[in-house]
Motif scaffolding. Sequence first.
Motif, short mmCIF file in Angstrom:
data_model
loop_
_atom_site.label_atom_id
_atom_site.label_comp_id
_atom_site.label_asym_id
_atom_site.label_seq_id
_atom_site.Cartn_x
_atom_site.Cartn_y
_atom_site.Cartn_z
N GLY A 1 -65.54 9.20 2.11
CA GLY A 1 -65.81 8.02 2.92
C GLY A 1 -64.64 7.04 2.86
N THR A 2 -64.40 6.36 3.97
CA THR A 2 -63.32 5.37 4.02
C THR A 2 -63.48 4.51 5.27
OG1 THR A 2 -60.92 5.07 3.91
CG2 THR A 2 -61.74 6.88 5.28
N TRP A 3 -62.60 3.52 5.42
CA TRP A 3 -62.60 2.68 6.61
C TRP A 3 -61.61 3.20 7.62
CZ3 TRP A 3 -62.32 -1.38 2.40
CH2 TRP A 3 -63.59 -1.86 2.09
N PRO A 4 -61.93 3.17 8.90
CA PRO A 4 -60.98 3.64 9.91
C PRO A 4 -59.74 2.76 9.97
CG PRO A 4 -62.88 2.58 10.95
CD PRO A 4 -63.20 2.72 9.51
N GLY A 5 -58.58 3.39 10.06
CA GLY A 5 -57.34 2.65 10.19
C GLY A 5 -56.85 2.00 8.92
N SER A 6 -57.44 2.33 7.77
CA SER A 6 -57.06 1.69 6.51
C SER A 6 -56.00 2.51 5.79
CB SER A 6 -58.29 1.52 5.61
OG SER A 6 -58.79 2.79 5.24
N LEU A 7 -55.29 1.85 4.88
CA LEU A 7 -54.33 2.56 4.04
C LEU A 7 -55.05 3.52 3.10
CD1 LEU A 7 -51.84 -0.33 3.16
CD2 LEU A 7 -51.52 1.52 4.81
N ALA A 8 -56.27 3.20 2.72
CA ALA A 8 -57.06 4.10 1.88
C ALA A 8 -57.29 5.43 2.59
CB ALA A 8 -58.39 3.46 1.51
N ALA A 9 -57.51 5.37 3.91
CA ALA A 9 -57.69 6.61 4.68
C ALA A 9 -56.40 7.43 4.66
CB ALA A 9 -58.10 6.28 6.11
N ASP B 1 -68.72 1.55 7.51
CA ASP B 1 -68.40 0.14 7.78
C ASP B 1 -68.30 -0.74 6.54
OD1 ASP B 1 -68.25 0.52 10.53
OD2 ASP B 1 -70.40 0.22 10.79
N THR B 2 -69.19 -0.55 5.58
CA THR B 2 -69.25 -1.45 4.43
C THR B 2 -69.25 -0.67 3.13
OG1 THR B 2 -71.66 -1.51 4.32
CG2 THR B 2 -70.60 -3.10 5.79
N VAL B 3 -68.98 -1.40 2.03
CA VAL B 3 -69.03 -0.79 0.70
C VAL B 3 -70.46 -0.32 0.40
CG1 VAL B 3 -68.60 -1.16 -1.75
CG2 VAL B 3 -67.16 -2.29 -0.05
N ALA B 4 -71.45 -1.09 0.83
CA ALA B 4 -72.84 -0.70 0.60
C ALA B 4 -73.16 0.62 1.28
CB ALA B 4 -73.78 -1.79 1.10
N ASP B 5 -72.66 0.80 2.51
CA ASP B 5 -72.88 2.06 3.23
C ASP B 5 -72.23 3.23 2.49
OD1 ASP B 5 -74.33 0.90 5.29
OD2 ASP B 5 -72.53 0.43 6.44
N MET B 6 -71.03 3.00 1.96
CA MET B 6 -70.35 4.08 1.23
C MET B 6 -71.09 4.45 -0.04
SD MET B 6 -66.31 3.29 1.77
CE MET B 6 -65.66 2.79 3.37
N THR C 1 -66.93 -9.14 13.81
CA THR C 1 -66.57 -7.85 13.25
C THR C 1 -65.05 -7.76 13.15
OG1 THR C 1 -66.46 -6.78 15.42
CG2 THR C 1 -68.60 -6.78 14.29
N PHE C 2 -64.59 -6.83 12.33
CA PHE C 2 -63.14 -6.67 12.13
C PHE C 2 -62.44 -6.42 13.46
CE2 PHE C 2 -59.36 -4.12 11.35
CZ PHE C 2 -58.71 -4.86 10.37
N GLU C 3 -62.97 -5.50 14.26
CA GLU C 3 -62.33 -5.16 15.53
C GLU C 3 -62.30 -6.35 16.48
OE1 GLU C 3 -63.99 -1.67 13.49
OE2 GLU C 3 -64.87 -3.56 14.19
N THR C 4 -63.41 -7.07 16.57
CA THR C 4 -63.46 -8.23 17.45
C THR C 4 -62.51 -9.32 16.99
OG1 THR C 4 -65.77 -7.78 18.03
CG2 THR C 4 -64.98 -10.02 18.38
#
Length: 498
Positions: free
Chosen positions: A34-42, A58-63, A208-211
């Motif tokens: 699991g990771t965030w889209p477009g992140s350095l972690a990905a 989307d969130t740490v809780a979801d992961m 949201t991050f994208e917005t």
Amino acid sequence: MKKFLLTIILLFSMAACLANPLTTEEEVAHGRIGTWPGSLAADCARAHFPQAKLVYLDTVADMAQNLRQKKIEAFAMNRIFVDELIASGQNDVEILGDALGRTGFSFVFADSDRGRKLCSEFNDFLAECQSNGKLDTWQQKWLSGSGEKRKLDEVVLSGENGTLSVVTNPVLPPITFMQDNELSGYEAELLRHFCAKYGYDFKATVATFETGMAGVSTGQFDMGFCAVEFQPERAEHFLFSDKTCEADCVLAVRSDGDMGLMPGQVLKKKFQDVFLRESRWKLFVSGLLTTMAITFFSVIFGTIMGFGECLAYRENKRCLNAGLDVLSRFFAGMPIVVLLMVFYYIVFGSWDISGTIVAIVAFSLLFGFSVFEMLKNAAANIPRGQTEGAMALGFSERQTFLKFIIPQAIRQAFPGYQSEIVGLLKSTAIVGYIAVQDLTKMADIIRAQTFDAFAPLVVITVFYLAFVWLLQKITGTILKHLDPKRRSQEEILRGIRP
């Protein structure tokens, strides 16, 4: 009784067998991360485990929840967030192996003269705070501290040099989150001290991050922050400040730990965390009021608009009718989230107008054309003989429509109208895409603070069901009054007796 005891023992034995030891790197390498889209972690996860499948959440809780349910074998992210998750009492998560890389966060600014000036000032501010030790102090407080230590410093914002329009998504503690129903966290601390130093005030918008990033790139916001990582493609759209902090990117996996609480204690803790702690119930109330306002005004304005469109359509003007038909098909075929984004960024992009107003306008148009189609189709089903008979009695075509046709059309269309209202209410759950803090967005904020993926969603589900029930009761009462079979004898004979 013996069978019952044997069943209990068997269940406990199965639970013990299913207890998961620490996931190995070999399992992760061929599993799901699991990771965030477009992140350095990905990027780090992809570089270290090229055969693994990345799952974007989307969130740490979801992961964390996906990890517990074995939908992923691990998740990759900045260690700051993993440490925060573990410190919150989530003892069933551990860090596996060495760091995957190094990531850091920055503030972003609009690519304009004003944005370049602000970015330069912010970089000077960071350099000064680094040299005098303030940056280390704030990092110790927010990124390593906890509890009472995490309080924003008292600063005075004069606003003598203007008010900055900033955007953030407060769902990433301890970087940015809501505390006592106010914007807080490490980045909020930096923002406040920066504004105090240069004589600014600020107006914060939650999105949201994208917005938020799209709003910064279009100049709608002066600056944005939400654990934003530098990416060359992003740098084409807005300016990045120097890094405000850095930490390792790590891999989090399941462990054999647990919460150590009995079921009753778990429920009590969830209730306290979701409702009572920091008076989070106020967030739910605020979000509910926003959702109700959008629904109410959209229904009122949309109904008036739809009725007016139906009257205009009865004029049988070719160009007008063709235009109404095209617009009706357009709004019926447009995805609602796309419609909201178009209105927010294009139609009202240059206007200083809140997302709530934009949502009301968009949903009013959408609902209005739905009402127009319902009334148009219902009126077309009324026998032509009624129109001819009324006109033979001396009524004009407009009078005939208003006195004889539309009352019957309303009765026919009302069950569909009732369903459209409920559908509109449920559709408002996406307004968080345009920086509206509705009921669903408030649940996301609370989920991020509590790391609980389910309890806040259960709460808003109850709110939505209660609201739907209330709407159905109100519209059902109206429908009963529209039923001609419920009229009294006096009402039936009104106008007939001398």
